[in-house]
Design a protein around this motif. Structure first.
Motif, short mmCIF file in Angstrom:
data_model
loop_
_atom_site.label_atom_id
_atom_site.label_comp_id
_atom_site.label_asym_id
_atom_site.label_seq_id
_atom_site.Cartn_x
_atom_site.Cartn_y
_atom_site.Cartn_z
N ARG A 1 31.23 49.34 22.81
CA ARG A 1 30.91 47.96 22.45
C ARG A 1 30.33 47.90 21.03
N ARG A 2 29.45 48.84 20.72
CA ARG A 2 28.85 48.86 19.37
C ARG A 2 29.90 49.14 18.30
N GLN A 3 30.85 50.03 18.58
CA GLN A 3 31.92 50.30 17.62
C GLN A 3 32.77 49.06 17.38
N ILE A 4 33.09 48.36 18.44
CA ILE A 4 33.89 47.14 18.32
C ILE A 4 33.11 46.09 17.53
N GLU A 5 31.83 45.94 17.85
CA GLU A 5 31.01 44.97 17.14
C GLU A 5 30.92 45.31 15.64
N HIS A 6 30.77 46.59 15.33
CA HIS A 6 30.70 47.03 13.93
C HIS A 6 32.04 46.76 13.22
N HIS B 1 34.26 44.55 13.97
CA HIS B 1 34.41 43.10 13.80
C HIS B 1 33.57 42.63 12.61
N ALA B 2 32.33 43.08 12.51
CA ALA B 2 31.47 42.68 11.40
C ALA B 2 32.07 43.10 10.07
N ARG C 1 35.28 43.53 9.43
CA ARG C 1 36.45 42.71 9.19
C ARG C 1 36.04 41.34 8.66
N VAL C 2 35.01 40.75 9.25
CA VAL C 2 34.52 39.45 8.79
C VAL C 2 34.01 39.56 7.36
N ARG C 3 33.27 40.63 7.08
CA ARG C 3 32.74 40.84 5.73
C ARG C 3 33.89 40.98 4.71
N ALA C 4 34.92 41.74 5.07
CA ALA C 4 36.07 41.93 4.17
C ALA C 4 36.80 40.60 3.95
N GLU C 5 36.94 39.80 5.00
CA GLU C 5 37.60 38.50 4.85
C GLU C 5 36.81 37.59 3.92
N ARG C 6 35.49 37.62 4.01
CA ARG C 6 34.66 36.79 3.13
C ARG C 6 34.81 37.23 1.68
N VAL C 7 34.84 38.54 1.46
CA VAL C 7 35.01 39.05 0.09
C VAL C 7 36.35 38.61 -0.46
#
Length: 104
Positions: free
Chosen positions: A70-75, A77-78, A80-86
């Motif tokens: 779960r922690r790996q998936i959460e990391h 995802h975070a 991916r979101v960070r890369a999309e924002r950049v």
């Protein structure tokens, strides 16, 4: 889905806090979603009970492995979101660059 009006009794402070959060007209939707979520949780609990009856209880090792996954998936995802924002910020910056050149 058809709807029907019901009367329920709620603590006044809770009801007013919800109404303040969801605004006019959102109270019924909020309560409906809360009830749906509760029913989902109850069905998941029933599933867990059935699975444990069929296959035995979950071990500490299995719980630890699931938590690590779960922690790996959460990391991931975070990240991916960070890369999309950049990427979005870079695209906005590239779109503004020609306009800034025209002004100068």
């Amino acid at each position: 889905m058809a709807t029907k009006k019901y009367t329920v009794t709620l603590p006044e402070e809770l009801a007013e806090a919800i109404r303040a959060e969801v605004g006019h007209g959102g109270f019924s939707r909020y309560v409906t979603q809360a009830i749906e979520r509760r029913r989902e949780q109850e069905r998941l609990g029933e599933l867990v009970d059935w699975l444990e009856t069929e296959y035995g209880p979950v071990t500490e090792e299995e719980l630890a492995a699931a938590e690590a996954e779960r922690r790996q998936i959460e990391h991931a995802h975070a990240e991916r979101v960070r890369a999309e924002r950049v990427t979005e910020q870079q695209e906005v910056g590239q779109a503004k660059a020609p306009q800034e050149r025209d002004v100068a």
